[in-house]
Design a protein around this motif. Structure first.
Motif, short mmCIF file in Angstrom:
data_model
loop_
_atom_site.label_atom_id
_atom_site.label_comp_id
_atom_site.label_asym_id
_atom_site.label_seq_id
_atom_site.Cartn_x
_atom_site.Cartn_y
_atom_site.Cartn_z
N ALA A 28 0.83 -1.21 0.00
CA ALA A 28 0.00 0.00 0.00
C ALA A 28 0.87 1.26 0.00
CB ALA A 28 -0.93 0.00 1.21
N CYS A 29 2.01 1.20 0.66
CA CYS A 29 2.90 2.36 0.74
C CYS A 29 3.66 2.57 -0.56
CB CYS A 29 3.90 2.18 1.88
SG CYS A 29 3.18 2.43 3.51
N ARG A 30 3.94 1.48 -1.24
CA ARG A 30 4.73 1.54 -2.46
C ARG A 30 4.10 2.46 -3.51
NH1 ARG A 30 8.68 -2.12 -3.18
NH2 ARG A 30 7.72 -3.88 -2.11
N VAL A 31 2.77 2.47 -3.59
CA VAL A 31 2.08 3.24 -4.63
C VAL A 31 2.31 4.76 -4.48
CG1 VAL A 31 0.27 1.51 -4.96
CG2 VAL A 31 -0.13 3.38 -3.38
N ALA A 64 2.28 13.91 4.73
CA ALA A 64 1.74 12.69 5.33
C ALA A 64 0.89 11.93 4.32
CB ALA A 64 0.90 13.05 6.55
N ARG A 65 0.83 10.63 4.49
CA ARG A 65 0.02 9.74 3.63
C ARG A 65 -0.73 8.77 4.54
NH1 ARG A 65 1.71 13.19 0.90
NH2 ARG A 65 2.93 13.07 -1.02
N ILE A 66 -1.90 8.30 4.07
CA ILE A 66 -2.69 7.40 4.90
C ILE A 66 -2.92 6.07 4.19
CG2 ILE A 66 -4.92 8.34 4.12
CD1 ILE A 66 -5.84 8.06 7.13
N THR A 67 -2.87 5.00 4.95
CA THR A 67 -3.15 3.65 4.44
C THR A 67 -4.06 2.94 5.45
OG1 THR A 67 -1.33 2.58 5.63
CG2 THR A 67 -0.82 3.44 3.41
N PRO A 68 -4.63 1.82 5.04
CA PRO A 68 -5.32 1.01 6.04
C PRO A 68 -4.32 0.45 7.04
CG PRO A 68 -5.93 0.32 3.79
CD PRO A 68 -4.75 1.25 3.68
#
Ligand code: ADP
Length: 169
Positions: free
Chosen positions: A48-51, A60-64
């Motif tokens: 999910a972070c790779r994208v 900042a970025r958000i993922t599940p």
């Protein structure tokens, strides 16, 4: 009114809406809290972070949260501390503000922060704590009801408690 709580513990164990990861700019995992979060969340977090293709310092970025008890992980690369005269305070403040913004946009009511930049990135702990508390307190919250500052060690817990007392309204 925003509730602020300080606890000592492992952020990967917290059942909150979002935990905030002290990431690095690659967003592909690392040591410290970042490594612990990736280990606990599982392989899917890395995918999910790779994208995102990385993230600038202070953004900042958000993922599940995947296998974590937390619903989301907010990833924010803190500044590497040099001497404090290279924009570090502003960048660290941005980490907290941009993380709060993502928490709001994703309807999070409870958010737990790790002590960004205070590990291998070397930010002086007291100064970093003052920025963390100040930035969160002054954020115009709408959805977020509670912020937990999750301290890993007893020394960090004491610093947060002291700074909170000192900054009490
Ligand atoms: P940085 O590179 O931003 O300095 P670190 O992971 O090295 O990030 O350290 C940030 C803070 O996170 C430090 O105060 C460290 O003690 C703390 N920490 C390390 N592991 C955990 C964990 N599992 N839960 C909460 N905090 C942690």
């Amino acid at each position: 009114m925003l509730e602020i709580e300080v606890i000592q513990g492992d952020i990967t164990k917290l059942k909150v809406d979002a935990i905030v990861n002290a990431a690095n700019r690659s967003l592909l995992g690392g040591g410290g809290v970042d490594g612990a979060i990736h280990r606990a969340a599982g392989r899917e977090l890395l995918e999910a972070c790779r994208v995102f293709g990385g993230c600038e310092t202070g953004e900042a970025r958000i993922t599940p949260g995947f296998k974590l008890p937390a619903k989301y992980v907010i990833h924010t690369p803190g500044p590497i501390f040099r001497d404090g005269f290279h924009g570090e305070p502003e960048q660290l403040k941005n980490c907290y503000v941009n993380s709060m913004k993502l928490a709001e946009e994703n309807n999070c009511e409870t958010v737990a922060f790790s002590a960004i930049s205070t590990g291998v990135y070397g930010y002086p702990k007291k100064e970093a704590t003052e920025i963390a508390i100040w930035a969160v307190r002054n954020y115009p919250v709408q959805k977020v009801k509670k912020v937990i500052f999750c301290c890993f060690g007893e020394d960090m817990l004491k610093i947060y408690q002291d700074v909170l007392k000192m900054m009490a309204p």
